[in-house]
Design a protein around this motif. Structure first.
Motif, PDB file in Angstrom:
ATOM      1  N   ASN A 191       0.831  -1.219   0.000  1.00 44.27           N
ATOM      2  CA  ASN A 191       0.000   0.000   0.000  1.00 44.27           C
ATOM      3  C   ASN A 191       0.859   1.260   0.000  1.00 44.27           C
ATOM      4  OD1 ASN A 191      -2.236  -1.533  -0.012  1.00 44.27           O
ATOM      5  ND2 ASN A 191      -2.981  -0.917   1.995  1.00 44.27           N
ATOM      6  N   GLY A 192       1.935   1.224  -0.817  1.00 39.21           N
ATOM      7  CA  GLY A 192       2.738   2.422  -0.983  1.00 39.21           C
ATOM      8  C   GLY A 192       3.820   2.607   0.055  1.00 39.21           C
ATOM      9  N   THR A 193       4.092   1.612   0.913  1.00 42.82           N
ATOM     10  CA  THR A 193       5.125   1.747   1.925  1.00 42.82           C
ATOM     11  C   THR A 193       6.051   0.553   1.861  1.00 42.82           C
ATOM     12  OG1 THR A 193       3.843   0.590   3.597  1.00 42.82           O
ATOM     13  CG2 THR A 193       3.502   2.936   3.440  1.00 42.82           C
ATOM     14  N   LYS A 435       5.772   6.047  -5.657  1.00 40.60           N
ATOM     15  CA  LYS A 435       6.305   6.646  -4.437  1.00 40.60           C
ATOM     16  C   LYS A 435       6.840   8.035  -4.733  1.00 40.60           C
ATOM     17  CE  LYS A 435       8.168   4.190  -1.282  1.00 40.60           C
ATOM     18  NZ  LYS A 435       9.079   3.373  -0.448  1.00 40.60           N
ATOM     19  N   THR A 436       6.623   8.945  -3.815  1.00 34.12           N
ATOM     20  CA  THR A 436       7.101  10.313  -3.990  1.00 34.12           C
ATOM     21  C   THR A 436       8.625  10.346  -3.972  1.00 34.12           C
ATOM     22  OG1 THR A 436       5.132  11.158  -2.885  1.00 34.12           O
ATOM     23  CG2 THR A 436       7.006  12.654  -3.070  1.00 34.12           C
ATOM     24  N   ALA A 521       2.904  11.830 -11.911  1.00 34.10           N
ATOM     25  CA  ALA A 521       3.925  12.699 -12.502  1.00 34.10           C
ATOM     26  C   ALA A 521       4.388  13.750 -11.500  1.00 34.10           C
ATOM     27  CB  ALA A 521       3.379  13.363 -13.764  1.00 34.10           C
ATOM     28  N   ILE A 522       3.438  14.351 -10.779  1.00 29.40           N
ATOM     29  CA  ILE A 522       3.794  15.363  -9.778  1.00 29.40           C
ATOM     30  C   ILE A 522       4.670  14.747  -8.692  1.00 29.40           C
ATOM     31  CG2 ILE A 522       2.863  16.854  -7.965  1.00 29.40           C
ATOM     32  CD1 ILE A 522       0.438  17.358  -9.788  1.00 29.40           C
ATOM     33  N   ALA A 523       4.309  13.544  -8.234  1.00 26.43           N
ATOM     34  CA  ALA A 523       5.107  12.866  -7.205  1.00 26.43           C
ATOM     35  C   ALA A 523       6.498  12.515  -7.701  1.00 26.43           C
ATOM     36  CB  ALA A 523       4.386  11.603  -6.738  1.00 26.43           C
ATOM     37  N   SER A 524       6.661  12.384  -9.027  1.00 22.62           N
ATOM     38  CA  SER A 524       7.957  12.041  -9.627  1.00 22.62           C
ATOM     39  C   SER A 524       8.733  13.266 -10.064  1.00 22.62           C
ATOM     40  CB  SER A 524       7.735  11.128 -10.847  1.00 22.62           C
ATOM     41  OG  SER A 524       7.001   9.978 -10.502  1.00 22.62           O
ATOM     42  N   HIS A 525       8.167  14.462  -9.857  1.00 20.81           N
ATOM     43  CA  HIS A 525       8.773  15.729 -10.287  1.00 20.81           C
ATOM     44  C   HIS A 525       9.032  15.744 -11.786  1.00 20.81           C
ATOM     45  CE1 HIS A 525      10.576  15.640  -5.940  1.00 20.81           C
ATOM     46  NE2 HIS A 525       9.278  15.922  -5.941  1.00 20.81           N
ATOM     47  N   HIS A 587       3.567  18.324  -1.744  1.00 20.97           N
ATOM     48  CA  HIS A 587       2.950  17.919  -0.466  1.00 20.97           C
ATOM     49  C   HIS A 587       1.449  18.176  -0.447  1.00 20.97           C
ATOM     50  CE1 HIS A 587       3.492  22.233   0.228  1.00 20.97           C
ATOM     51  NE2 HIS A 587       2.643  22.156   1.239  1.00 20.97           N
ATOM     52  N   HIS A 588       0.954  19.046  -1.331  1.00 24.99           N
ATOM     53  CA  HIS A 588      -0.485  19.295  -1.394  1.00 24.99           C
ATOM     54  C   HIS A 588      -1.255  18.094  -1.947  1.00 24.99           C
ATOM     55  CE1 HIS A 588       0.141  23.357  -0.238  1.00 24.99           C
ATOM     56  NE2 HIS A 588       0.630  23.778  -1.380  1.00 24.99           N
ATOM     57  N   PHE A 589      -0.551  17.121  -2.503  1.00 28.30           N
ATOM     58  CA  PHE A 589      -1.191  15.965  -3.132  1.00 28.30           C
ATOM     59  C   PHE A 589      -0.884  14.658  -2.394  1.00 28.30           C
ATOM     60  CE2 PHE A 589      -0.188  19.253  -6.233  1.00 28.30           C
ATOM     61  CZ  PHE A 589      -1.440  19.517  -6.752  1.00 28.30           C
ATOM     62  N   GLU A 590      -0.452  14.781  -1.133  1.00 23.32           N
ATOM     63  CA  GLU A 590      -0.118  13.608  -0.326  1.00 23.32           C
ATOM     64  C   GLU A 590      -1.249  13.305   0.662  1.00 23.32           C
ATOM     65  OE1 GLU A 590       2.423  11.770  -0.820  1.00 23.32           O
ATOM     66  OE2 GLU A 590       3.757  13.029  -2.011  1.00 23.32           O
ATOM     67  N   TYR A 591      -1.725  12.054   0.654  1.00 24.67           N
ATOM     68  CA  TYR A 591      -2.693  11.586   1.656  1.00 24.67           C
ATOM     69  C   TYR A 591      -1.939  10.817   2.728  1.00 24.67           C
ATOM     70  CZ  TYR A 591      -6.479  12.734  -1.583  1.00 24.67           C
ATOM     71  OH  TYR A 591      -7.357  13.397  -2.410  1.00 24.67           O
ATOM     72  N   GLN A 592      -2.236  11.101   3.995  1.00 24.91           N
ATOM     73  CA  GLN A 592      -1.542  10.423   5.089  1.00 24.91           C
ATOM     74  C   GLN A 592      -2.366  10.545   6.372  1.00 24.91           C
ATOM     75  OE1 GLN A 592       2.149  12.629   5.111  1.00 24.91           O
ATOM     76  NE2 GLN A 592       0.985  14.469   4.697  1.00 24.91           N
TER      77      GLN A 592
END
Length: 631
Positions: A191-193, A435-436, A521-525, A587-592
């Protein structure tokens, strides 16, 4: 240990059998095997092959692609695929792992399926011998080859896999595990971790505070049950804006930006869909159930918002005070409906066995009945209610009846304007699957060899037909990576590598205007190139996307040479400016959980606040001549 070695030797024996079987299978190349056609014959033969399918374009695309590679097309209109398998031959050189090792220099031509088996064998033997090195394998040039029987190989792989698992169990139970590399036990992307399983270690779950005032703890990670660390991820305290001095302190509802009342719906509407079984008279769990991975995760917005509301009055959870839960609906700015609509659609929209109505439809019907009977709904006609329906197909049966409420959506692609619009509804980002990339490890302009990247479904309906046009325009360009791909078969890993190595990533309209690809794409810059005329973007009233995205109209994108000329004209300085801005806004697009100031959850609440002001303004104007308060 002896048993494990014996099983590994059995695996090597199966390898020998599979290699021997290779000589027993040959295609009739004179009729339809590899090389039986000329390249000029491929279009006509593929037209014959695809003449009776309703999926004519995809059939022609893949048929011609494979025919160009192996110069053959199967007989008939379907089936007979063995005749079209472009199999190849590889010479593998095994370098000695160490002196006296049971693996010595060997060179043998094996099929691609046999290579997979061989890799299993090498891994098993290396585990037993205690010396497994990645550089022990050398892969020379790939050449054309024939294929051994697929059913026979499938059986061998199944048996080999079973024996490999069995031998691994023996190794784990062995008293001496010092020779087993730790990397063998690393489980990536749960789950992304990333989580680790340590043999013979006492399994102590990572815990984080959650829902009740009695400070229960959350079993956040249990590797064997695929629990999600991201569900209760605690970030570096030094990065928590406003967290200093707030520990063990409940947010003041009078100071919070928003006050929310949440219905205590039965668990079948929310965490029960995750498999959680409630105790007697229990509505909410004390331990966080994990959210399913894969494509389910991209629409998990309702999960993160519900967690944030439940934890808002817990003294042990440090989170922003943007929103606070209240238990009197008349004190609330809005009312939250905790229905996991996206998960309900993904998991329960199909009929099973003797069902006449799907679970998904039944839940929607019950929800409508519940809301229509509530005084809270009747007071403002549902205009102050918030419902999350992020998946484009979620709430299909109920959306019209509940259309007066505020929706949290991915886009408006499948909604009529009177049901969903920017006047009342919130666009939320997808939960990205890659992953970011840490800012310090983000590749620069010169370190990204690929100019343009796209991986996904090429043939789409409606507005997505533009993908096919772009594919034929860009597929042969040397610095463009434009390929079919999906989440399966290491798709996320390939996308992670591809985007992190590319300067520009295409976000092209598909069946709907938006997709998760933009947020990957945003998470990958990787600077997004948005080719979707009808797209709506999250938080666009406070974020200027033109600072870190490039927008291209669909009609312009399919003009020959237009897109590449535009992107090649962006120099390193201009690209770097957008790249730096991407790292600032990611960081505006990160769920946590717990949420952090300015992350996706916090940004959604702020967007709700801005919508509520407009809703309240219209409500107050409508009441100007209402005499009921005078009676």
């Amino acid at each position: 240990m002896a048993m494990a070695k014996l099983l590994c030797l059995l695996l090597l024996a199966l390898l020998g059998i599979s290699m021997a079987a290779e000589t027993q299978y040959h295609l009739d190349s004179a009729r339809y095997g590899p090389g039986s056609l000329k390249s000029s014959q491929c279009p006509s033969q593929c037209t014959r092959r695809c003449s009776k399918t309703q999926y004519h374009k995809p059939c022609m695309f893949f048929c011609q692609k494979c025919c160009a590679k192996c110069l053959c097309v199967p007989p008939g209109f379907y089936g007979n695929k063995a005749a079209l398998l472009c199999v190849r031959r590889v010479s593998w050189t095994l370098v000695p792992l160490r002196s006296g090792n049971i693996l010595h220099n060997a060179c043998r031509e094996v099929s691609e399926l046999t290579q997979v088996q061989l890799l299993f064998m090498i891994s098993s033997v290396a585990l037993v011998s205690g010396d497994f090195k990645r550089e022990a394998l050398v892969f020379p040039e790939i050449q054309e080859k024939s294929r051994i029987p697929s059913k026979f190989i499938s059986s061998l792989i199944t048996v080999s896999g079973f024996l490999l698992i069995l031998s691994s169990v023996f190794l784990l139970q062995s008293g001496n595990t010092s020779f087993i590399p730790r990397s063998v036990f690393e489980l990536m992307l749960v789950n992304g971790t990333s989580v680790y399983f340590e043999p013979h270690a006492e399994k102590e779950p990572i815990k984080c505070p959650f829902l009740s005032s009695e400070v229960p703890q959350v079993d956040a990670i249990q590797p064997l049950k695929r629990m999600s660390k991201s569900a209760c991820q605690v970030s570096n305290p030094s990065k928590k804006v406003g967290s200093v001095g707030r520990k063990n302190m409940v947010c003041d509802s009078k100071q919070a930006l928003l006050r929310v009342f949440m219905y205590d719906l039965p668990p079948e509407f929310h965490f029960g869909l995750l498999g959680w079984k409630e105790m007697e008279n229990q509505t909410w769990p004390q331990h966080i159930p994990p959210y399913p991975g894969g494509l389910n995760l991209q629409h998990s917005i309702e999960y993160w918002l519900t967690l944030d509301i439940l934890s808002s009055d817990n003294v042990n959870v440090v989170r922003p005070c943007t929103l606070v839960r209240v238990h009197n609906p008349r004190e609330a700015d809005f009312i939250f409906v905790p229905f996991f609509a996206s998960l309900s659609y993904n998991r329960h929209s199909k009929l099973h066995e003797k069902e006449k109505v799907s679970v998904n439809k039944r839940l929607q019907d019950k929800l409508v009945q519940f809301l229509m009977g509530r005084n809270e709904w009747k007071r403002k006609g549902g205009k102050d209610h918030l419902i999350v329906a992020h998946h484009p197909n979620s709430m299909l049966d109920a959306r019209k009846k509940l259309g007066s409420a505020m929706f949290v959506l991915a886009d408006f692609g499948r909604y009529p304007a009177e049901i969903a619009n920017l006047g009342k509804d919130i666009i939320a980002p997808y939960r990205h699957l890659v992953k970011t990339v840490p800012s310090s490890k983000s590749a620069t302009f010169k370190e990204r060899p690929i100019l343009v990247y796209f991986r996904g479904a090429i043939y789409r309906k409606d507005g997505g037909v533009i993908r096919q046009e772009l594919y034929y325009l860009l597929k042969d360009e040397k610095d463009v990576d434009f390929n079919f791909g999906s989440i399966g078969g290491n798709g996320v890993r390939k996308a992670t590598q591809g985007m992190a190595s590319s300067k520009f990533c295409l976000n092209i309209a598909g069946d709907t205007p938006s997709s998760n690809r933009l947020f990957d794409a945003i998470a990958s810059h990787c600077v997004p190139v948005i080719i979707s005329d009808e797209i709506e973007l999250p938080f666009e009233d406070v974020l200027d996307y033109s600072q870190f995205c490039i927008f291209v109209r669909g009609d312009d994108a399919i003009k020959k040479g237009y897109l590449l000329k535009l992107l090649r004209g962006i120099n390193e300085e201009k690209w770097t400016k957008m790249w730096e801005r991407l790292k600032e806004v990611v960081h505006h697009f990160e769920y946590q959980y717990p949420s952090l100031p300015g992350d996706a959850v916090d940004m959604i609440w702020q967007a709700v606040s801005r919508k509520i002001s407009s809703v309240q303004f219209k409500y107050n104007r409508k009441r100007r001549y209402d005499r009921s308060q005078l009676v």
